[in-house]
Scaffold this active site. Structure first.
Site, PDB file in Angstrom:
ATOM      1  N   GLY A  28       0.839  -1.224   0.040  1.00  0.00           N
ATOM      2  CA  GLY A  28       0.047   0.025   0.001  1.00  0.00           C
ATOM      3  C   GLY A  28       0.762   1.492   0.022  1.00  0.00           C
TER       4      GLY A  28
ATOM      5  N   MET B 259      -0.261   9.678   4.451  1.00  0.00           N
ATOM      6  CA  MET B 259      -0.636  10.234   5.771  1.00  0.00           C
ATOM      7  C   MET B 259      -0.320   9.439   6.894  1.00  0.00           C
ATOM      8  SD  MET B 259      -4.048  12.188   4.711  1.00  0.00           S
ATOM      9  CE  MET B 259      -4.346  10.837   3.412  1.00  0.00           C
TER      10      MET B 259
ATOM     11  N   GLU C  84      -9.934  13.579   6.717  1.00  0.00           N
ATOM     12  CA  GLU C  84      -8.938  14.531   5.743  1.00  0.00           C
ATOM     13  C   GLU C  84      -9.480  15.326   4.901  1.00  0.00           C
ATOM     14  OE1 GLU C  84      -7.490  10.715   4.368  1.00  0.00           O
ATOM     15  OE2 GLU C  84      -7.126  11.547   2.316  1.00  0.00           O
TER      16      GLU C  84
ATOM     17  N   HIS D 115      -9.036   1.618   3.896  1.00  0.00           N
ATOM     18  CA  HIS D 115      -8.300   1.192   4.876  1.00  0.00           C
ATOM     19  C   HIS D 115      -8.715  -0.277   5.499  1.00  0.00           C
ATOM     20  CE1 HIS D 115      -7.784   5.788   6.048  1.00  0.00           C
ATOM     21  NE2 HIS D 115      -6.981   5.346   5.076  1.00  0.00           N
TER      22      HIS D 115
ATOM     23  N   ASN E  53      -5.948   7.270   9.796  1.00  0.00           N
ATOM     24  CA  ASN E  53      -5.133   6.530   8.502  1.00  0.00           C
ATOM     25  C   ASN E  53      -4.351   5.554   9.380  1.00  0.00           C
ATOM     26  OD1 ASN E  53      -5.563   9.462   8.302  1.00  0.00           O
ATOM     27  ND2 ASN E  53      -5.576   8.983   6.112  1.00  0.00           N
TER      28      ASN E  53
ATOM     29  N   PHE F 220      -1.726   3.215   8.689  1.00  0.00           N
ATOM     30  CA  PHE F 220      -0.488   2.293   8.337  1.00  0.00           C
ATOM     31  C   PHE F 220       0.688   2.485   9.601  1.00  0.00           C
ATOM     32  CE2 PHE F 220       0.958   5.916   5.142  1.00  0.00           C
ATOM     33  CZ  PHE F 220       2.108   6.526   5.950  1.00  0.00           C
TER      34      PHE F 220
HETATM   35  P1  FDA Z   1      -0.299  -3.977   2.227  1.00  0.00           P
HETATM   36  O1  FDA Z   1      -1.883  -4.294   1.669  1.00  0.00           O
HETATM   37  O2  FDA Z   1       0.256  -2.928   2.555  1.00  0.00           O
HETATM   38  O3  FDA Z   1       0.673  -4.953   1.648  1.00  0.00           O
HETATM   39  C1  FDA Z   1       0.216  -6.507   1.512  1.00  0.00           C
HETATM   40  C2  FDA Z   1       1.172  -6.755   0.388  1.00  0.00           C
HETATM   41  O4  FDA Z   1       0.981  -8.189   0.023  1.00  0.00           O
HETATM   42  C3  FDA Z   1       0.735  -6.304  -1.181  1.00  0.00           C
HETATM   43  O5  FDA Z   1       1.713  -5.898  -1.791  1.00  0.00           O
HETATM   44  C4  FDA Z   1       0.190  -7.300  -2.050  1.00  0.00           C
HETATM   45  O6  FDA Z   1       0.580  -7.539  -3.352  1.00  0.00           O
HETATM   46  C5  FDA Z   1       0.999  -8.675  -1.232  1.00  0.00           C
HETATM   47  N1  FDA Z   1      -0.034  -9.916  -1.353  1.00  0.00           N
HETATM   48  C6  FDA Z   1      -1.130 -10.088  -1.202  1.00  0.00           C
HETATM   49  N2  FDA Z   1      -1.487 -11.246  -1.066  1.00  0.00           N
HETATM   50  C7  FDA Z   1      -0.340 -12.012  -1.517  1.00  0.00           C
HETATM   51  C8  FDA Z   1       0.085 -13.317  -1.619  1.00  0.00           C
HETATM   52  N3  FDA Z   1      -0.956 -14.489  -1.708  1.00  0.00           N
HETATM   53  N4  FDA Z   1       1.268 -13.742  -1.983  1.00  0.00           N
HETATM   54  C9  FDA Z   1       2.180 -12.722  -2.235  1.00  0.00           C
HETATM   55  N5  FDA Z   1       1.956 -11.482  -2.087  1.00  0.00           N
HETATM   56  C10 FDA Z   1       0.785 -11.163  -1.613  1.00  0.00           C
HETATM   57  N6  FDA Z   1      -2.984   4.402   5.190  1.00  0.00           N
HETATM   58  C11 FDA Z   1      -2.463   5.589   5.835  1.00  0.00           C
HETATM   59  O7  FDA Z   1      -2.206   5.293   6.961  1.00  0.00           O
HETATM   60  N7  FDA Z   1      -2.515   6.813   5.409  1.00  0.00           N
HETATM   61  C12 FDA Z   1      -2.750   7.029   3.881  1.00  0.00           C
HETATM   62  O8  FDA Z   1      -2.400   8.270   3.475  1.00  0.00           O
HETATM   63  C13 FDA Z   1      -3.402   6.056   3.061  1.00  0.00           C
HETATM   64  N8  FDA Z   1      -3.965   6.193   1.959  1.00  0.00           N
HETATM   65  C14 FDA Z   1      -4.368   5.339   1.089  1.00  0.00           C
HETATM   66  C15 FDA Z   1      -4.737   5.507  -0.258  1.00  0.00           C
HETATM   67  C16 FDA Z   1      -4.736   4.607  -0.911  1.00  0.00           C
HETATM   68  C17 FDA Z   1      -5.361   4.715  -2.424  1.00  0.00           C
HETATM   69  C18 FDA Z   1      -4.788   3.212  -0.556  1.00  0.00           C
HETATM   70  C19 FDA Z   1      -5.095   1.872  -1.277  1.00  0.00           C
HETATM   71  C20 FDA Z   1      -4.461   2.900   0.685  1.00  0.00           C
HETATM   72  C21 FDA Z   1      -4.335   4.065   1.536  1.00  0.00           C
HETATM   73  N9  FDA Z   1      -3.810   3.630   2.977  1.00  0.00           N
HETATM   74  C22 FDA Z   1      -3.202   4.715   3.933  1.00  0.00           C
HETATM   75  C23 FDA Z   1      -3.922   2.359   3.662  1.00  0.00           C
HETATM   76  C24 FDA Z   1      -2.671   1.715   3.618  1.00  0.00           C
HETATM   77  O9  FDA Z   1      -2.044   1.643   2.600  1.00  0.00           O
HETATM   78  C25 FDA Z   1      -3.155   0.406   4.298  1.00  0.00           C
HETATM   79  O10 FDA Z   1      -3.467   0.382   5.483  1.00  0.00           O
HETATM   80  C26 FDA Z   1      -1.565  -0.531   4.495  1.00  0.00           C
HETATM   81  O11 FDA Z   1      -0.756  -0.562   3.161  1.00  0.00           O
HETATM   82  C27 FDA Z   1      -1.846  -1.855   4.778  1.00  0.00           C
HETATM   83  O12 FDA Z   1      -0.656  -2.642   5.185  1.00  0.00           O
HETATM   84  P2  FDA Z   1      -0.487  -4.091   5.267  1.00  0.00           P
HETATM   85  O13 FDA Z   1       0.852  -4.614   5.904  1.00  0.00           O
HETATM   86  O14 FDA Z   1      -1.435  -4.454   6.005  1.00  0.00           O
HETATM   87  O15 FDA Z   1      -0.487  -4.566   4.047  1.00  0.00           O
END
Ligand code: FDA
Length: 504
Positions: free
Chosen positions: A110, A117, A356, A442, A480, A482
């Site tokens: 993500g 943020m 936000e 999220h 948010n 992360f």
């Molecule tokens: P995350 O989703 O980051 O990573 C999981 C990874 O595992 C991915 O790279 C995926 O491809 C991989 N994967 C999944 N299944 C798999 C498999 N079977 N085999 C191999 N790889 C696999 N948060 C915040 O705090 N501030 C912000 O400003 C924003 N803004 C925002 C905008 C947008 C457009 C999005 C989509 C999201 C946000 N977020 C956010 C949310 C934030 O990005 C999100 O909460 C985190 O990335 C989640 O982190 P995780 O470690 O849970 O997994």
């Protein structure tokens, strides 16, 4: 068997995964990270790694035939979306029946597509959500560690007050204040000094060139530039890209055996591999980690998994909305894609909201004020395994988002009333609609801490199997997410390395 053995495997390369890999590497544990997306470091034909938001191409999306932008429409016209070739692009929208979830795909998860943020949650709410976690330790050690590892920084307030790029935020702040609401600056992992250089014309533009959800070519310190770079720097961590973990089973000696599909960026299957490990960390995100464990439980490859897996899911109360400003109150044709301010009404006992102030970087005056509201919706969804499709399906209905819409509406009704303005009804697809209640950014929960796992992310029923990502958080964190995901992963992996791995 013909499997390759590594001491530790980390699935995914998002926040929880990156933290785990770095700390394992520092502890001297050889660690393999498996990521289904690409490593985003090669420029395309246009000289850029990522495509922009206003002219998306196949790099934008994870195997779609048309882009699926959150703000698909303007005056109900589908202006932002384009037909594209299916490709291993950077942003995925996973569409369930009544809820769609945006996630990043690639090395950095993500962090490649998000708004950067970086918000530490209010301590009282953190304690309400995760009462069993020692808040003194979190706020004394792990939140500071996460903020420093992520390289969180703050905007220069004088620059904010005078730059044309944040006029949209100043306008929205004024309107919130007219309604008696307070705003707060929001820290970020985008390098604010770099952004000032963009404004001064001394460096290539990224945030100031409408880049964010399909990747930032410059300026953002995504995980590949922070935690993952440090992890690779230990010399103990390697990353395989375009490798998707499909199944997990436990062998008689207690090690885990994974089947992994390797594809090319156009989706062609190149190889199916078997990889085994002693310690397995799932950092595939709320959707990814939950799906892997559900599949394992339901197909009998990890039959002792608990019935709590799949539960406690929520969209962090996400609701988007937009207001129409008076013609004499423009929001600016120049807008940074990185938000800088939030309306903080979380202490409101009836309708806690943290909203936000989002940009709408269309390159022309729109008179729109856009917001992502984070509300405190107590409703939770459940993932169930769909055997026919071999995927996790989300049980969540539109009605479950009604409390979130009501909370957002109560806040923005106040702002509209104080400023004699109205909602925009044309931005969220073809229907006439002021609140986007059918998608989220999220996703949280699915393998909740203390329910599907112990208090440190150890999966119940199995040894040496861990969940490290957003699936640990039960559906809501009030800001948010992360920074919280990162800090919790720091806390958990420290304990796991000390008790389960060091000297073993
Ligand atoms: P995350 O989703 O980051 O990573 C999981 C990874 O595992 C991915 O790279 C995926 O491809 C991989 N994967 C999944 N299944 C798999 C498999 N079977 N085999 C191999 N790889 C696999 N948060 C915040 O705090 N501030 C912000 O400003 C924003 N803004 C925002 C905008 C947008 C457009 C999005 C989509 C999201 C946000 N977020 C956010 C949310 C934030 O990005 C999100 O909460 C985190 O990335 C989640 O982190 P995780 O470690 O849970 O997994």
């Amino acid at each position: 068997s013909g499997s390759t053995f590594v001491p530790a495997v980390v699935v995914g390369t998002g926040y929880g995964a990156a933290v785990s890999a770095l700390r394992l590497g520092e502890a001297g544990v050889s660690t393999l990270m498996l990521e289904m997306g690409q490593l985003w470091n090669q420029p395309g034909p246009d000289g850029n790694i990522f495509c922009g938001m206003l002219k998306p191409d196949k790099r934008s999306s994870w195997f779609k035939t048309r882009t699926e932008a959150p703000l698909g429409s303007f005056l109900w016209l589908d202006l932002a979306n384009r037909d594209i070739d299916p490709y291993a692009g950077v942003l995925d929208r996973v569409n369930f029946d009544q809820m769609s979830v945006y996630v990043g795909r690639g090395v950095g998860g993500g962090s490649l597509v998000n708004g950067g943020m970086a918000v530490t949650p209010r301590r009282s709410y953190f304690q309400e959500v995760l009462p069993q976690v020692d808040a003194d330790e979190m706020y004394g050690t792990y939140f500071p560690r996460a903020n420093s590892g992520l390289r969180v920084n703050n905007i220069d307030k004088d620059w904010f007050e005078q730059t044309e790029w944040y006029q949209f935020a100043r306008v929205a702040r004024q309107q919130a204040e007219s309604a008696g609401l307070k705003t707060t600056f929001v820290p970020n992992v985008y390098d604010w000094d770099y952004m000032r250089g963009e404004a001064d014309g001394t460096v290539p533009k990224s945030a100031l060139a409408a880049e964010v959800i399909y990747g930032n070519n410059h300026g953002k310190v995504s995980l590949d530039k922070s935690y993952l770079a440090a992890a690779l720097g230990t010399g103990k961590v390697t990353i395989e890209t375009l490798h998707q973990v499909k199944t997990i089973r436990q062998q008689n000696d207690g090690t885990y055996l994974l089947t992994v599909e390797q594809k090319d960026p156009d989706g062609k299957l190149l190889a199916t591999k078997e990889i085994s490990c002693r310690h397995l960390f799932l950092g595939a995100g709320s959707l990814g980690s939950t799906e892997l464990l559900l599949r394992a439980r339901e197909t009998g490859t990890l039959p002792a998994l608990s019935s709590a897996i799949g539960g406690g899911w929520g969209p962090n109360g996400n609701i988007m909305t937009a207001r129409a400003n008076h013609v004499w109150n423009p929001t600016g044709s120049k807008q940074s894609s990185i938000p800088a301010l939030g309306i903080d009404d979380w202490d409101n006992p009836d309708n806690p909201v943290f909203a936000e102030i989002a940009p709408m970087p269309a390159g022309l005056e729109t008179w729109v004020s856009l917001y992502l509201a984070i509300t405190k919706n107590p409703q939770r969804g459940t993932f169930v395994y769909d055997a026919a499709k071999d995927r996790a399906d989300l049980r969540w209905t539109r009605e479950q988002n009604a409390p979130a819409v009501a909370a957002a509406k109560s806040l923005f009704d106040r702002i509209n009333k104080a400023n004699t303005t109205i909602y925009r009804y044309d931005l969220f697809g073809k229907q006439i609609k002021a609140f986007a209640d059918d998608f989220c950014y999220h996703p949280l929960g699915g393998c909740v801490l203390g329910e599907a796992t112990d208090n440190y992310g150890r999966v119940s029923g199995y040894k040496n199997l861990y969940v490290t990502d957003g699936s640990l958080i039960p559906g809501s964190i009030g800001v948010n997410p992360f920074v919280t995901i990162t800090a919790l992963a720091e806390r958990n992996v420290e304990r796991v390395i000390k008790e389960d791995i060091a000297g073993s």
